[in-house]
Design an enzyme around this catalytic site. Structure first.
Site, PDB file in Angstrom:
ATOM      1  N   SER A  64     -64.977 -23.576 -18.549  1.00  0.00           N
ATOM      2  CA  SER A  64     -65.245 -24.367 -17.348  1.00  0.00           C
ATOM      3  C   SER A  64     -66.660 -24.933 -17.367  1.00  0.00           C
ATOM      4  O   SER A  64     -67.573 -24.364 -17.966  1.00  0.00           O
ATOM      5  CB  SER A  64     -65.078 -23.508 -16.095  1.00  0.00           C
ATOM      6  OG  SER A  64     -63.767 -23.026 -15.983  1.00  0.00           O
TER       7      SER A  64
HETATM    8  N1  SAH Z   1     -62.707 -18.713 -16.702  1.00  0.00           N
HETATM    9  C1  SAH Z   1     -62.554 -19.442 -17.941  1.00  0.00           C
HETATM   10  C2  SAH Z   1     -61.792 -20.752 -17.714  1.00  0.00           C
HETATM   11  C3  SAH Z   1     -60.784 -20.974 -18.767  1.00  0.00           C
HETATM   12  S1  SAH Z   1     -59.661 -22.307 -18.476  1.00  0.00           S
HETATM   13  C4  SAH Z   1     -63.883 -19.682 -18.602  1.00  0.00           C
HETATM   14  O1  SAH Z   1     -64.928 -19.467 -17.972  1.00  0.00           O
HETATM   15  O2  SAH Z   1     -63.906 -20.032 -19.778  1.00  0.00           O
HETATM   16  C5  SAH Z   1     -58.330 -21.507 -17.595  1.00  0.00           C
HETATM   17  C6  SAH Z   1     -57.662 -20.344 -18.276  1.00  0.00           C
HETATM   18  O3  SAH Z   1     -56.540 -19.969 -17.470  1.00  0.00           O
HETATM   19  C7  SAH Z   1     -57.095 -20.625 -19.667  1.00  0.00           C
HETATM   20  O4  SAH Z   1     -57.617 -19.701 -20.580  1.00  0.00           O
HETATM   21  C8  SAH Z   1     -55.582 -20.457 -19.492  1.00  0.00           C
HETATM   22  O5  SAH Z   1     -54.933 -19.933 -20.639  1.00  0.00           O
HETATM   23  C9  SAH Z   1     -55.518 -19.492 -18.322  1.00  0.00           C
HETATM   24  N2  SAH Z   1     -54.241 -19.493 -17.595  1.00  0.00           N
HETATM   25  C10 SAH Z   1     -53.413 -20.538 -17.318  1.00  0.00           C
HETATM   26  N3  SAH Z   1     -52.342 -20.119 -16.616  1.00  0.00           N
HETATM   27  C11 SAH Z   1     -52.479 -18.772 -16.436  1.00  0.00           C
HETATM   28  C12 SAH Z   1     -51.698 -17.760 -15.788  1.00  0.00           C
HETATM   29  N4  SAH Z   1     -50.548 -18.046 -15.189  1.00  0.00           N
HETATM   30  N5  SAH Z   1     -52.158 -16.487 -15.809  1.00  0.00           N
HETATM   31  C13 SAH Z   1     -53.327 -16.166 -16.411  1.00  0.00           C
HETATM   32  N6  SAH Z   1     -54.116 -17.083 -17.037  1.00  0.00           N
HETATM   33  C14 SAH Z   1     -53.694 -18.364 -17.050  1.00  0.00           C
END
Ligand code: SAH
Length: 213
Positions: A64
């Site tokens: 993010s």
């Molecule tokens: N907090 C992370 C953001 C990653 S992007 C950071 O700081 O890097 C969002 C993430 O949500 C991705 O890794 C994706 O695989 C995950 N995601 C998407 N749908 C999901 C679900 N239903 N349950 C858990 N994780 C999920």
């Protein structure tokens, strides 16, 4: 990978950028200033670690944008000892920011590759989440509920009911809601059955995916 003076200097600049964009919580700014974001990125992208932008990580996901991480953390009103559930561990950067503030963190990730990577990463750090879970964030984490805060770091097409149900009274769910773009939405639980809803502008996230593994 090391954390050098150059990285530290770049982080300080990033913090100044976030302050200009309206982040005011000192604990959040201090956490961004402390956590080496470049350690959460693939080596090909580390030059971009201290620019206020989202970047690709493995499995077609993104780390993010620092502003987004700061804003969501600020909206969660995290303090030392807050029990927080994060949906979407991804790179683990948001997890680390929460830990730096002193939160007790549970984090769920549905991509096995990212889950494994985060697990390995935190084994080598001074700070660690209470639990990393490989699973579906739509159902939350009933066994560890209730939480002071739940933060969803992917775009949710709708608000999953279990995430509201797993909040303490006074607890907050910070969730970007929408399909192509999202409205940052905060639900505060005011009683067993009542929630107060506020919105905080438009953001862009990768989708929160359901029932696909
Ligand atoms: N907090 C992370 C953001 C990653 S992007 C950071 O700081 O890097 C969002 C993430 O949500 C991705 O890794 C994706 O695989 C995950 N995601 C998407 N749908 C999901 C679900 N239903 N349950 C858990 N994780 C999920």
């Amino acid at each position: 990978m090391k954390d050098t003076f150059t990285h530290k200097g770049m982080r300080k600049k990033l913090v100044e950028t976030l302050e200009k964009k309206g982040i005011t919580n000192p604990a959040v700014l201090q956490a961004i200033n402390t956590i080496p974001r470049h350690l959460f990125m693939d080596s090909g992208f580390i030059d971009h670690a201290y620019v206020d932008k989202a970047f690709p990580i493995a499995a077609d996901q993104t780390i993010s944008q620092p502003y987004t991480v700061a804003r969501q953390t600020e909206l969660l009103e995290v303090v030392k000892g807050s029990k927080i559930l994060e949906i979407g561990t991804g790179s683990g950067y948001q997890t680390a920011v929460l830990l730096q503030i002193g939160a007790v963190v549970y984090s769920i990730e549905r991509q096995n590759k990212l889950f494994k990577k985060a697990e390995n990463f935190f084994k080598k750090q001074k700070y660690a989440p209470k639990k990393l879970i490989f699973g579906d964030g739509y159902i939350g984490l009933e066994t560890e509920a209730p939480f002071d805060g739940v933060v969803v770091t992917a775009g949710a097409p709708y608000v999953p009911k279990p995430l509201l149900a797993q909040l303490k009274i006074g607890g907050k769910l910070v969730i970007p809601v929408g399909e192509t773009s999202q409205i940052m939405t905060v639900f505060t639980r005011t009683s067993k059955t009542a929630f107060n809803k506020e919105t905080f502008g438009e953001f862009k996230f990768v989708p929160l995916l359901e029932n696909k593994n």
